[in-house]
Enzyme design. Structure first.
Site, PDB file in Angstrom:
ATOM      1  CG  ASP A   1      -1.668   1.230   1.455  1.00 32.94           C
ATOM      2  OD1 ASP A   1      -2.572   1.224   2.301  1.00 32.94           O
ATOM      3  OD2 ASP A   1      -1.393   2.222   0.746  1.00 32.94           O
ATOM      4  CB  ILE A   2       1.629   3.841  -2.538  1.00 30.77           C
ATOM      5  CG1 ILE A   2       2.905   4.565  -3.001  1.00 30.77           C
ATOM      6  CG2 ILE A   2       0.439   4.812  -2.455  1.00 30.77           C
ATOM      7  CD1 ILE A   2       2.863   5.011  -4.450  1.00 30.77           C
TER       8      ILE A   2
ATOM      9  CG  ASP B   1      -6.351  11.775  -5.620  1.00 27.69           C
ATOM     10  OD1 ASP B   1      -7.048  12.426  -6.416  1.00 27.69           O
ATOM     11  OD2 ASP B   1      -5.609  12.299  -4.761  1.00 27.69           O
TER      12      ASP B   1
ATOM     13  N   GLY C   1      -6.097   2.444 -13.137  1.00 28.74           N
ATOM     14  CA  GLY C   1      -7.330   2.162 -12.372  1.00 28.74           C
ATOM     15  C   GLY C   1      -8.518   2.832 -13.029  1.00 28.74           C
TER      16      GLY C   1
HETATM   17  N1  APR Z   1      -1.302   1.840  -2.972  1.00 31.60           N
HETATM   18  C1  APR Z   1      -0.776   1.569  -4.196  1.00 31.60           C
HETATM   19  N2  APR Z   1      -1.503   1.511  -5.332  1.00 31.60           N
HETATM   20  C2  APR Z   1      -2.827   1.716  -5.213  1.00 31.60           C
HETATM   21  C3  APR Z   1      -3.451   2.005  -3.966  1.00 31.60           C
HETATM   22  C4  APR Z   1      -2.627   2.063  -2.823  1.00 31.60           C
HETATM   23  N3  APR Z   1      -3.127   2.341  -1.603  1.00 31.60           N
HETATM   24  N4  APR Z   1      -4.791   2.162  -4.204  1.00 31.60           N
HETATM   25  C5  APR Z   1      -4.983   1.961  -5.522  1.00 31.60           C
HETATM   26  N5  APR Z   1      -3.807   1.691  -6.127  1.00 31.60           N
HETATM   27  C6  APR Z   1      -3.545   1.385  -7.533  1.00 31.60           C
HETATM   28  C7  APR Z   1      -4.692   0.831  -8.322  1.00 31.60           C
HETATM   29  O1  APR Z   1      -4.808  -0.575  -8.108  1.00 31.60           O
HETATM   30  C8  APR Z   1      -4.231   1.153  -9.738  1.00 31.60           C
HETATM   31  O2  APR Z   1      -3.385   0.101 -10.192  1.00 31.60           O
HETATM   32  O3  APR Z   1      -3.236   2.600  -8.171  1.00 31.60           O
HETATM   33  C9  APR Z   1      -3.406   2.429  -9.578  1.00 31.60           C
HETATM   34  C10 APR Z   1      -4.046   3.669 -10.156  1.00 31.60           C
HETATM   35  O4  APR Z   1      -5.447   3.581  -9.975  1.00 31.60           O
HETATM   36  P1  APR Z   1      -6.335   4.890  -9.569  1.00 31.60           P
HETATM   37  O5  APR Z   1      -6.074   5.247  -8.184  1.00 31.60           O
HETATM   38  O6  APR Z   1      -7.714   4.590  -9.977  1.00 31.60           O
HETATM   39  O7  APR Z   1      -5.741   6.086 -10.467  1.00 31.60           O
HETATM   40  P2  APR Z   1      -5.956   6.380 -12.015  1.00 31.60           P
HETATM   41  O8  APR Z   1      -6.316   5.186 -12.790  1.00 31.60           O
HETATM   42  O9  APR Z   1      -4.751   7.166 -12.402  1.00 31.60           O
HETATM   43  O10 APR Z   1      -7.228   7.329 -12.008  1.00 31.60           O
HETATM   44  C11 APR Z   1      -7.088   8.610 -11.418  1.00 31.60           C
HETATM   45  O11 APR Z   1      -8.954   8.268 -10.022  1.00 31.60           O
HETATM   46  O12 APR Z   1      -8.895   8.330  -7.754  1.00 31.60           O
HETATM   47  C12 APR Z   1      -9.205   9.067  -8.874  1.00 31.60           C
HETATM   48  O13 APR Z   1      -8.770  11.328  -8.215  1.00 31.60           O
HETATM   49  C13 APR Z   1      -8.306  10.248  -9.007  1.00 31.60           C
HETATM   50  O14 APR Z   1      -9.599  11.186 -10.751  1.00 31.60           O
HETATM   51  C14 APR Z   1      -8.408  10.503 -10.471  1.00 31.60           C
HETATM   52  C15 APR Z   1      -8.456   9.104 -11.056  1.00 31.60           C
END
Ligand code: APR
Length: 334
Positions: A9-10, A33, A118
């Site tokens: 978990d980042i 985010d 994601g």
């Molecule tokens: N730690 C590491 N990686 C994570 C975590 C975490 N806690 N939570 C989610 N991820 C991973 C997801 O599994 C995915 O592989 O982060 C990657 C990016 O996914 P998203 O968070 O959905 O980001 P993204 O696809 O870039 O979409 C961005 O989503 O959350 C909203 O505000 C954000 O509008 C923006 C959009």
């Protein structure tokens, strides 16, 4: 190992900077985010509000507040449509801009999520490839430790074709060592009597068979150490030390240890990483491993995956590590 893929978990990563996959408002959202804002506390949002948003492909930096990381680098990935709207270039820019910001703030360790893979719908195997390509190019010229953080296995995909090719190769080559041992010990017992001691030419016959300079070189190579063979191969390949250890995903400190200690015994992943970096054949790889006290075995998935890549002439250590990670094996490098 300057570039490592880890499951975590980042928000838990105690690194200089974690990267947030944000949206252009920088006012938080879901996914990573949301997790980062939740873990960092309200001060992060308060600082984000002063930044005036962020364009897709760009990056901005804030403090880390309640996170173990010192900084958060917010970058906005592209929303994936069909790959024909400049998505790849924008995603590459996210990694490049974030790394540049991390470097400008003297960060030694940085952790990335898989940006855009994601909610933004970027195909995960392509998103991973972009991340690895841009980060490994950056690491050829810069000293930094970079993590690609995979939150859940589902969000981790290497190419389907590559995955099934390797799975098939493992099936074809994986041997349960115990079964082989039983079969071989039976056949050895049966045929022992009929085995004649092989006629091994003694040294003077051997000398007569080979021109002296080859023979001297060959005899010298027989008892050279791992470190001596490594340095000899770097020279033969016309590489610099730095080119070799960076391509091996090995950090400078470890390389100088190996260079300065002629009897240094590396770990197996380190020895193989150098064989990959030098683009050695399977035989030369076996020879180099032997000098470190190891051998490739068909009863070990890690070894079979390495053999798959060498036999296919693919020496890209980051692609190999992607595959090793997908098969839950340890990664190459220090
Ligand atoms: N730690 C590491 N990686 C994570 C975590 C975490 N806690 N939570 C989610 N991820 C991973 C997801 O599994 C995915 O592989 O982060 C990657 C990016 O996914 P998203 O968070 O959905 O980001 P993204 O696809 O870039 O979409 C961005 O989503 O959350 C909203 O505000 C954000 O509008 C923006 C959009």
């Amino acid at each position: 190992m300057p570039l490592e893929i880890v499951r975590n978990d980042i928000t838990k990563m105690a690194v200089d900077a974690i990267v947030n996959a944000a949206n252009e408002s920088l006012l938080g959202g879901g996914g990573v985010d949301g997790a980062i804002h939740y873990a960092a506390g309200p001060k992060l949002l308060a600082e984000c509000k002063t930044l005036g948003g962020c364009k897709t492909g760009k990056a901005k930096i804030t403090g880390g507040y309640d996170l173990p990381a010192k900084y958060v680098i917010h970058t906005v990935g592209p929303i994936y449509e069909d790959g024909k709207h400049g998505e790849k270039a924008l995603l590459e820019s996210c990694y490049r801009e974030s790394l540049a910001l991390a470097k400008a703030h003297n960060c030694e360790t940085v952790a990335f999520p898989l940006i855009s893979s994601g909610v933004y719908g970027y195909p995960k195997d392509q998103a991973l490839k972009v991340a690895i390509d841009v980060i490994s190019d950056f690491l050829l010229e810069n000293e930094m430790k970079v993590y690609i953080v995979i939150f859940d296995k589902a969000s981790y995909k290497i190419g389907e074709k590559l995955f099934s090719d390797i799975a098939e190769y493992i099936d074809d080559h994986y041997v349960d060592e115990r079964a082989v041992y039983r079969r071989e010990s039976v056949s050895i017992r049966r045929s022992f009597r009929s085995v004649r001691a092989p006629q091994v030419p003694d040294l003077c016959e051997y000398k007569a068979m080979m021109p002296t300079e080859d023979l001297d070189a060959k005899l010298k190579q027989i008892d050279e150490s791992f470190s001596q063979m490594l340095l000899r191969k770097i020279d033969e390949k016309g590489m610099t030390d730095a080119e070799c250890y960076k391509k091996a995903n090995i950090d400078r400190k470890l390389f100088s240890k190996i260079r300065s200690d002629v009897h240094y015994k590396p770990s197996k992943p380190t020895a193989i990483a150098f064989a990959i970096s030098l683009e050695l054949s399977l035989n030369e790889t076996e020879d180099m491993l032997k000098k470190a006290g190891f051998a490739l075995s068909h009863s070990n998935k890690f070894d079979i995956i390495i053999e798959y890549f060498i036999s296919n002439g693919n020496y890209n250590i980051f692609e190999i590590n992607e595959a090793l990670f997908a098969f839950d094996q340890s990664l190459l490098g220090a």
